[in-house]
Design a protein around this motif. Structure first.
Motif, PDB file in Angstrom:
ATOM      1  N   PHE A 176       0.802  -1.221   0.000  1.00 42.32           N
ATOM      2  CA  PHE A 176       0.000   0.000   0.000  1.00 42.32           C
ATOM      3  C   PHE A 176       0.839   1.278   0.000  1.00 42.32           C
ATOM      4  O   PHE A 176       0.427   2.293   0.569  1.00 42.32           O
ATOM      5  N   HIS A 178       1.854   4.364  -1.813  1.00 42.16           N
ATOM      6  CA  HIS A 178       1.282   5.134  -2.931  1.00 42.16           C
ATOM      7  C   HIS A 178       2.370   5.990  -3.572  1.00 42.16           C
ATOM      8  O   HIS A 178       2.806   7.004  -3.020  1.00 42.16           O
ATOM      9  N   GLY A 191      -0.602   1.940  -4.493  1.00 32.98           N
ATOM     10  CA  GLY A 191      -1.215   2.042  -3.175  1.00 32.98           C
ATOM     11  C   GLY A 191      -2.365   1.083  -2.952  1.00 32.98           C
ATOM     12  O   GLY A 191      -2.967   1.084  -1.869  1.00 32.98           O
ATOM     13  N   THR A 192      -2.665   0.255  -3.940  1.00 31.37           N
ATOM     14  CA  THR A 192      -3.746  -0.736  -3.777  1.00 31.37           C
ATOM     15  C   THR A 192      -3.316  -2.147  -4.168  1.00 31.37           C
ATOM     16  O   THR A 192      -4.165  -3.042  -4.263  1.00 31.37           O
ATOM     17  N   ALA A 263      -1.529   9.647   1.619  1.00 28.27           N
ATOM     18  CA  ALA A 263      -0.709   8.498   1.248  1.00 28.27           C
ATOM     19  C   ALA A 263       0.595   8.932   0.586  1.00 28.27           C
ATOM     20  O   ALA A 263       1.651   8.332   0.812  1.00 28.27           O
ATOM     21  N   SER A 264       0.549   9.993  -0.216  1.00 24.04           N
ATOM     22  CA  SER A 264       1.770  10.511  -0.859  1.00 24.04           C
ATOM     23  C   SER A 264       2.746  11.042   0.180  1.00 24.04           C
ATOM     24  O   SER A 264       3.965  10.840   0.071  1.00 24.04           O
ATOM     25  N   ALA A 267       4.427   8.130   1.810  1.00 26.15           N
ATOM     26  CA  ALA A 267       5.416   7.553   0.892  1.00 26.15           C
ATOM     27  C   ALA A 267       6.681   8.410   0.848  1.00 26.15           C
ATOM     28  O   ALA A 267       7.804   7.878   0.868  1.00 26.15           O
ATOM     29  N   PHE A 313       0.035   2.120   6.619  1.00 18.14           N
ATOM     30  CA  PHE A 313      -0.313   1.927   5.212  1.00 18.14           C
ATOM     31  C   PHE A 313      -1.652   1.211   5.095  1.00 18.14           C
ATOM     32  O   PHE A 313      -1.938   0.271   5.830  1.00 18.14           O
ATOM     33  N   VAL A 316      -5.408   2.859  -0.891  1.00 16.97           N
ATOM     34  CA  VAL A 316      -5.506   4.272  -1.272  1.00 16.97           C
ATOM     35  C   VAL A 316      -6.622   4.442  -2.308  1.00 16.97           C
ATOM     36  O   VAL A 316      -6.762   3.632  -3.230  1.00 16.97           O
ATOM     37  N   ASP A 318      -7.252   5.504  -5.246  1.00 18.16           N
ATOM     38  CA  ASP A 318      -6.383   5.921  -6.351  1.00 18.16           C
ATOM     39  C   ASP A 318      -7.154   6.324  -7.603  1.00 18.16           C
ATOM     40  O   ASP A 318      -6.567   6.735  -8.599  1.00 18.16           O
TER      41      ASP A 318
END
Length: 526
Positions: A176, A178, A191-192, A263-264, A267, A313, A316, A318
């Motif tokens: 996960f 992203h 992310g998925t 999520a970004s 990351a 995590f 996401v 997306d």
């Protein structure tokens, strides 16, 4: 013959298989899948195939990528041993509850060649078309496995006359992370990928389960805690459409997932810790998996040291594999035709209570931290409902109502409002006998009996425990068979729909109640 009698006959046949194991296909049966032949093992009349790869190794260039197909093979491949599990941070077994649930008792090592599943089947007739039960393991989106002791499906296959399958998939940063903002289209769905693994496993099941005696058009997917959250997300994924036909969410109703911007940021933080520049995303595929996992662990530990919740995590939103939040603002239309069971247990959060000696003053202070000025009113309501319950357990119950049960209630309401396929709900209130009953009806107490594992550490081994296991396992078996959980082991269980809100109560007096604990539902309603 009535529907209940039909199920009862099937269960009786499953029990008979214990007395007279059928080894017509030999001790080591061979099944031919679309990818090649597999050799499994017969155990007490149940055929077991362990470590079956449904997708390729996820290391190197496959890391953070959608699952890739398995290359077909010649000859017969052994399916006698567990594969690696997804890299994950080990659980802390210094706590009594952690030692009871056995979520990390995995009979195998870690590694990136982990996209596998385990199959338990009561028979290998390719024309049998038995219902299929797919179990998604708990542990959030960061731990656990389909190899763990708690996911063993042998007893359920024998008891229910269903094919049972447990899945392994990528977790944590491996599943996960992203990277779309930094890696562009190549990493658009990174992310998925942990959820895409589950979709790939279901596609493998659709293609191959008939060879194991299963019906590809009667597939139930369910899970508890993190497994329930994954099921919640799966129901909003277009890629899963048609691969499953009923679902169950046990103590894991997930309404929203990770927004891309959050999520970004997570990351970027991990990349900074690994000293990988945003323009060099592909270097993340070269980092040893042990280093990647250790870095994730250190960042989460640093958050805890500052008194913050770890920035972990999760799937996401997306816009591609997961186009929207799963259950916000409404039930996902892509699974409107899929019947569902949603459940919770009374004292979910007791596993998080560190102070078992809490007094009434401590209970009031706990309530103030959670609900502010409504604390006194809330404590009075919980004390009125359960005058003799220890303060720490009332604190756990309050926290459970604010978290797990609030989510379960919202999910069931949204599914019922959709007016597509029906939804049923249950509430487990029977306390665990473990640790002198300290934990009450704790998170996870319904997992072992749901798979007819009658010697689970949280449930004990007794005539009553066996009765509970028969009731809940037969409900899942009936639900897998025809999308309705009613059976001879439970009272008449109507679908959930306002204003009645029929709910099956699992306690010593197994019964169906309309809108149980309605006062608390109204008290905590947004």
């Amino acid at each position: 013959m009535t529907r209940r009698q039909t199920l009862g006959s099937a269960l009786a046949l499953g029990a008979a298989a214990v007395a007279q194991p059928a080894f017509a296909a030999g001790m080591f049966p061979v099944v031919e899948t679309a990818q090649g032949k597999l050799r499994g093992l017969h155990s007490g009349g149940v055929a077991i195939f362990r470590g079956v790869s449904y997708a390729a190794d996820t290391s190197g260039a496959n890391r953070f990528m959608p699952p890739q197909p398995v290359e077909p093979w010649a000859g017969v491949r052994e399916a006698l041993h567990w594969t690696e599990i997804a890299p994950q941070i080990p659980g802390d077994r210094r706590h009594v509850y952690a030692d009871l649930i056995m979520v990390d008792r995995n009979p195998s090592g870690m590694g990136e060649d982990n996209l596998s599943l385990n199959v338990w089947s009561p028979g290998l007739d390719p024309n049998a078309k038995k219902p299929v039960i797919v179990v998604l393991h708990g542990g959030g989106f960061y731990s656990g496995s389909g190899n763990s002791v708690g996911m063993d499906g042998e007893q359920m296959a024998r008891f229910s006359d269903c094919v049972v399958i447990a899945i392994n998939h990528r977790l944590g940063a491996f599943g996960f992370l992203h990277l779309a903002e930094f890696g562009g289209d190549d990493f658009a769905t990174s992310g998925t990928v942990g959820m895409q693994d589950i979709v790939a496993a279901l596609a493998w099941i659709r293609e191959n389960v008939a060879a194991f005696g299963g019906d590809p058009d009667r597939v139930l997917v369910y899970g508890q805690s993190g497994g329930g959250a994954k099921t919640s997300v799966l129901m909003a994924m277009p890629g899963g459409k048609g691969l499953f036909h009923r679902t169950g969410v046990m103590s894991g109703s997930a309404l929203r997932m990770m927004p891309p911007e959050m999520a970004s940021a997570t990351a970027k933080r991990l990349m900074d810790a690994l000293e990988v520049a945003p323009s060099d995303v592909r270097k993340l595929q070269e980092v040893p998996w042990t280093v990647l996992l250790e870095t994730q662990a250190k960042l989460e530990a640093a958050d805890r040291a500052r008194g913050e919740a770890p920035r972990s995590f999760a799937p996401v939103v997306d816009g591609i594999a997961l186009p929207r939040h799963p259950w916000d603002p409404d039930a996902p239309n892509v699974s409107a035709d899929v019947p569902m069971i949603v459940s919770s247990v009374l004292d979910e959060r007791s596993y998080r209570m560190g102070d078992f000696s809490m007094d009434e003053a401590g209970l009031l202070e706990f309530a103030r931290e959670r609900v502010g000025e409504r604390a006194s009113e809330a404590v009075a309501a919980y004390r009125e409902e359960a005058p003799d319950t220890p303060p720490f357990l009332l604190a756990a119950r309050l926290d459970s109502d604010l978290t797990f049960r609030k989510g379960a209630f919202a999910q069931a309401e949204l599914k019922a409002k959709q007016e597509g396929a029906p939804v049923w709900t249950y509430l487990w209130t029977q306390p665990s006998p473990a640790a002198d009953g300290r934990f009450g009806a704790v998170h996870g107490i319904d997992v072992a009996p749901s798979l007819y594992n009658t010697r689970g550490a949280l449930n004990g081994s007794s005539a009553q425990a066996n009765e509970f296991a028969a009731a809940i396992a037969s409900s899942w078996a009936a639900f897998a068979a025809d999308g309705n959980p009613n059976n001879e082991h439970v009272p008449d269980w109507k679908p959930y729909s306002p204003p009645e809100r029929a709910t099956l109560i699992f306690d010593a007096d197994l019964r169906v109640e309309n809108d149980p604990r309605a006062a608390f539902r109204r008290f905590w309603k947004p």
